[in-house]
Design a protein around this motif. Structure first.
Motif, mmCIF file in Angstrom:
data_model
loop_
_atom_site.group_PDB
_atom_site.id
_atom_site.type_symbol
_atom_site.label_atom_id
_atom_site.label_comp_id
_atom_site.label_asym_id
_atom_site.label_seq_id
_atom_site.Cartn_x
_atom_site.Cartn_y
_atom_site.Cartn_z
ATOM 1 N N PRO A 21 0.809 -1.231 0.000
ATOM 2 C CA PRO A 21 0.000 0.000 0.000
ATOM 3 C C PRO A 21 0.838 1.275 0.000
ATOM 4 O O PRO A 21 0.440 2.290 -0.587
ATOM 5 C CB PRO A 21 -0.815 -0.104 1.300
ATOM 6 N N LEU A 22 2.037 1.207 0.604
ATOM 7 C CA LEU A 22 2.903 2.399 0.631
ATOM 8 C C LEU A 22 3.419 2.722 -0.774
ATOM 9 O O LEU A 22 3.443 3.877 -1.197
ATOM 10 C CB LEU A 22 4.090 2.182 1.578
ATOM 11 N N TRP A 23 3.833 1.682 -1.524
ATOM 12 C CA TRP A 23 4.330 1.924 -2.878
ATOM 13 C C TRP A 23 3.223 2.426 -3.795
ATOM 14 O O TRP A 23 3.427 3.346 -4.580
ATOM 15 C CB TRP A 23 4.913 0.621 -3.467
ATOM 16 N N ASN A 24 2.051 1.813 -3.674
ATOM 17 C CA ASN A 24 0.928 2.261 -4.506
ATOM 18 C C ASN A 24 0.558 3.710 -4.186
ATOM 19 O O ASN A 24 0.320 4.519 -5.081
ATOM 20 C CB ASN A 24 -0.298 1.361 -4.291
ATOM 21 N N GLY A 25 0.511 4.013 -2.887
ATOM 22 C CA GLY A 25 0.194 5.380 -2.459
ATOM 23 C C GLY A 25 1.242 6.368 -2.937
ATOM 24 O O GLY A 25 0.933 7.464 -3.415
ATOM 25 N N ASN A 26 2.508 5.972 -2.848
ATOM 26 C CA ASN A 26 3.610 6.836 -3.281
ATOM 27 C C ASN A 26 3.516 7.128 -4.776
ATOM 28 O O ASN A 26 3.677 8.273 -5.215
ATOM 29 C CB ASN A 26 4.939 6.146 -2.946
ATOM 30 N N ASN A 27 3.239 6.095 -5.571
ATOM 31 C CA ASN A 27 3.106 6.288 -7.023
ATOM 32 C C ASN A 27 1.940 7.203 -7.350
ATOM 33 O O ASN A 27 2.045 8.081 -8.213
ATOM 34 C CB ASN A 27 2.906 4.937 -7.728
ATOM 35 N N PHE A 28 0.844 7.017 -6.625
ATOM 36 C CA PHE A 28 -0.346 7.835 -6.866
ATOM 37 C C PHE A 28 -0.049 9.306 -6.561
ATOM 38 O O PHE A 28 -0.366 10.199 -7.347
ATOM 39 C CB PHE A 28 -1.506 7.314 -6.001
ATOM 40 N N ILE A 29 0.596 9.542 -5.408
ATOM 41 C CA ILE A 29 0.898 10.929 -5.010
ATOM 42 C C ILE A 29 1.915 11.552 -5.972
ATOM 43 O O ILE A 29 1.792 12.713 -6.360
ATOM 44 C CB ILE A 29 1.413 10.977 -3.554
ATOM 45 N N SER A 30 2.924 10.767 -6.397
ATOM 46 C CA SER A 30 3.940 11.298 -7.345
ATOM 47 C C SER A 30 3.279 11.740 -8.637
ATOM 48 O O SER A 30 3.578 12.805 -9.173
ATOM 49 C CB SER A 30 4.985 10.246 -7.691
ATOM 50 N N LYS A 31 2.357 10.901 -9.144
ATOM 51 C CA LYS A 31 1.679 11.239 -10.413
ATOM 52 C C LYS A 31 0.819 12.485 -10.227
ATOM 53 O O LYS A 31 0.769 13.360 -11.095
ATOM 54 C CB LYS A 31 0.801 10.085 -10.883
ATOM 55 N N LEU A 32 0.174 12.572 -9.052
ATOM 56 C CA LEU A 32 -0.688 13.730 -8.772
ATOM 57 C C LEU A 32 0.127 15.016 -8.722
ATOM 58 O O LEU A 32 -0.240 16.029 -9.330
ATOM 59 C CB LEU A 32 -1.382 13.495 -7.417
ATOM 60 N N ILE A 33 1.275 14.953 -8.035
ATOM 61 C CA ILE A 33 2.125 16.149 -7.904
ATOM 62 C C ILE A 33 2.693 16.540 -9.270
ATOM 63 O O ILE A 33 2.707 17.715 -9.639
ATOM 64 C CB ILE A 33 3.271 15.893 -6.884
ATOM 65 N N ARG A 34 3.127 15.505 -10.023
ATOM 66 C CA ARG A 34 3.700 15.788 -11.348
ATOM 67 C C ARG A 34 2.683 16.477 -12.245
ATOM 68 O O ARG A 34 2.974 17.462 -12.917
ATOM 69 C CB ARG A 34 4.158 14.480 -12.004
ATOM 70 N N SER A 35 1.454 15.953 -12.240
ATOM 71 C CA SER A 35 0.439 16.524 -13.129
ATOM 72 C C SER A 35 0.007 17.916 -12.648
ATOM 73 O O SER A 35 -0.314 18.779 -13.445
ATOM 74 C CB SER A 35 -0.775 15.609 -13.244
ATOM 75 N N SER A 36 0.070 18.165 -11.329
ATOM 76 C CA SER A 36 -0.330 19.478 -10.809
ATOM 77 C C SER A 36 0.703 20.543 -11.135
ATOM 78 O O SER A 36 0.360 21.681 -11.429
ATOM 79 C CB SER A 36 -0.491 19.441 -9.288
ATOM 80 N N PHE A 37 2.007 20.169 -11.073
ATOM 81 C CA PHE A 37 3.037 21.185 -11.229
ATOM 82 C C PHE A 37 3.587 21.305 -12.642
ATOM 83 O O PHE A 37 4.447 22.135 -12.898
ATOM 84 C CB PHE A 37 4.199 20.913 -10.256
ATOM 85 N N GLU A 38 3.108 20.473 -13.560
ATOM 86 C CA GLU A 38 3.645 20.520 -14.915
ATOM 87 C C GLU A 38 3.443 21.880 -15.559
ATOM 88 O O GLU A 38 4.266 22.355 -16.327
ATOM 89 C CB GLU A 38 2.983 19.431 -15.774
ATOM 90 N N GLY A 39 2.341 22.534 -15.220
ATOM 91 C CA GLY A 39 2.058 23.846 -15.810
ATOM 92 C C GLY A 39 3.060 24.914 -15.422
ATOM 93 O O GLY A 39 3.241 25.906 -16.125
ATOM 94 N N PHE A 40 3.798 24.705 -14.269
ATOM 95 C CA PHE A 40 4.746 25.720 -13.819
ATOM 96 C C PHE A 40 6.113 25.596 -14.485
ATOM 97 O O PHE A 40 6.958 26.461 -14.345
ATOM 98 C CB PHE A 40 4.934 25.612 -12.288
ATOM 99 N N PHE A 41 6.324 24.482 -15.162
ATOM 100 C CA PHE A 41 7.618 24.322 -15.823
ATOM 101 C C PHE A 41 7.728 25.269 -17.001
ATOM 102 O O PHE A 41 6.738 25.687 -17.579
ATOM 103 C CB PHE A 41 7.782 22.883 -16.343
ATOM 104 N N ASN A 42 8.945 25.544 -17.343
ATOM 105 C CA ASN A 42 9.212 26.359 -18.523
ATOM 106 C C ASN A 42 8.610 25.649 -19.734
ATOM 107 O O ASN A 42 8.927 24.496 -19.997
ATOM 108 C CB ASN A 42 10.728 26.507 -18.666
ATOM 109 N N SER A 43 7.778 26.322 -20.492
ATOM 110 C CA SER A 43 7.072 25.665 -21.590
ATOM 111 C C SER A 43 8.049 25.218 -22.680
ATOM 112 O O SER A 43 7.825 24.221 -23.359
ATOM 113 C CB SER A 43 6.019 26.591 -22.170
ATOM 114 N N VAL A 44 9.145 25.939 -22.834
ATOM 115 C CA VAL A 44 10.137 25.555 -23.867
ATOM 116 C C VAL A 44 10.801 24.237 -23.471
ATOM 117 O O VAL A 44 10.940 23.323 -24.293
ATOM 118 C CB VAL A 44 11.213 26.666 -24.033
ATOM 119 N N GLU A 45 11.161 24.167 -22.177
ATOM 120 C CA GLU A 45 11.804 22.938 -21.687
ATOM 121 C C GLU A 45 10.854 21.756 -21.857
ATOM 122 O O GLU A 45 11.243 20.667 -22.261
ATOM 123 C CB GLU A 45 12.162 23.120 -20.216
#
Lengths: 265, 80
Positions: A49-73
């Motif tokens: 459950p810890l690994w599944n939860g970790n993967n879920f949270i990582s994907k959530l954070i990645r998708s939430s913060f993708e908009g803040f990355f430099n669009s060119v990068e």
């Protein structure tokens, strides 16, 4: 003149703690030899459950913060992945054509494969783990057993199941450091011994006249001809009879979300 | 407890760096040996004895070195 005596207390205390540490280590080694399976099962039951939860949270954070990355990068990264994906698709197509021909031959010779495939999600992967090991979210309940072959895609065989638990399993990659196996390389499809170097890479010592070039496919021996990797670099030395060929797994570990396990025959 | 949970979640290099820091910060931090043991159980695949207990031995050697260093560092001798 009086001199203060050196204190023996500190030295004895260090020796004592080191002795205790060595005793603990010996007890743990004995414990692992006797109760390894039970302890691993408990750890994996806690970890699942810890690994599944970790993967879920990582994907959530990645998708939430993708908009803040430099669009060119971001667009550069997307382009790089698209180019790589196009290369893999071409390789995949070449391999599919070859595999279709092999299937036809197998049917003619009455040796068609009847294996089933189980799809599993990847829980943990290098470099999060220091070894070339994968943890997947399918286990003995899903029909997974020791020794079954694990594929990254239809064509690329990456490893075998090394340990199973009810809901999870451990995959040992062929590129594990020190792991030896046979591959076919070059235009003449000669069989060589490959040695794992870790990090999804293995090396082959081949004669200089084998004419192996970058981009060649390394195949496992046998009628199926599963792909082990793609030649990434050839180290030539005119003073030596053999050249060192470095073969790399073509799909980066960071992009590996699911794997395919062939069960049955 | 936090280090035990970090074994599952955090990258291996972060876990080991934190364990080494804790071993320096606390006297007789035997937990580092247990972390090495559990790590081997979860992630090693090898059939050879040395490879399958690699991190356990690594943790033991780290513990011994830190114990010796703690004896020699002024920071610890002054604290006693």
């Amino acid at each position: 003149m009086n001199y203060l005596l050196k204190s023996r207390e500190k030295k004895d205390s260090v020796r004592k703690s080191i002795s205790v540490a060595v005793i603990i280590t010996v007890i743990l080694i004995l414990f692992s030899l006797i109760f390894r399976n039970i302890t691993s099962r408990i750890l994996f039951a806690i970890g699942d459950p810890l690994w599944n939860g970790n993967n879920f949270i990582s994907k959530l954070i990645r998708s939430s913060f993708e908009g803040f990355f430099n669009s060119v990068e971001l667009s550069n990264r997307i382009m790089t992945y698209e180019v790589k994906e196009a290369e893999w698709n071409v390789k995949d197509q070449e391999i599919s054509v070859l595999q279709n021909r092999i299937s036809e031959m197998e049917n003619i010779m009455n040796r068609a494969s009847t294996s089933k495939v189980v799809i599993a999600g990847v829980l943990k992967i290098p470099p999060a783990i220091p070894f070339d090991t994968l943890l997947i979210d399918a286990g003995s309940k899903n029909g997974i057993a020791f020794g079954q072959k694990v594929y990254a895609s239809q064509a690329f065989l990456m490893g075998e199941i090394s340990e199973t638990f009810p809901d999870t399993a451990k995959v040992k990659l062929y590129s594990t450091s020190g792991e030896k196996f046979q591959v076919r390389l070059g235009a003449s499809s000669t069989t060589y011994e490959a040695v794992g170097r870790g990090g999804g890479e293995f090396s082959v010592s081949a004669p200089r006249d084998a004419k192996i070039k970058v981009g060649d496919l390394a195949l496992f021996p046998g009628l199926g001809g599963d792909t082990a990797g793609v030649v990434a670099y050839v180290e030539e030395d005119p003073a030596k009879i053999f050249e060192e060929v470095y073969v790399r797994f073509p799909i980066p570990f960071s992009l590996l979300d699911t794997v395919f396990i062939k069960i049955g025959y | 407890m936090l280090l035990f949970i970090a074994m599952f979640i955090s990258p291996w290099w972060l876990l080991f760096a934190t364990s080494i820091l804790c071993a320096f910060a606390f006297r007789k931090f035997y937990e580092i040996i247990f972390i090495g043991f559990f790590f081997d159980l979860m992630y090693t695949n090898s059939s050879s004895f040395l490879h399958s207990h690699f991190f356990l031995f690594y943790a033991l050697i780290t513990f011994v070195i830190i114990q010796i260093l703690q004896k020699r560092l002024t920071f610890y001798t002054r604290m006693r």
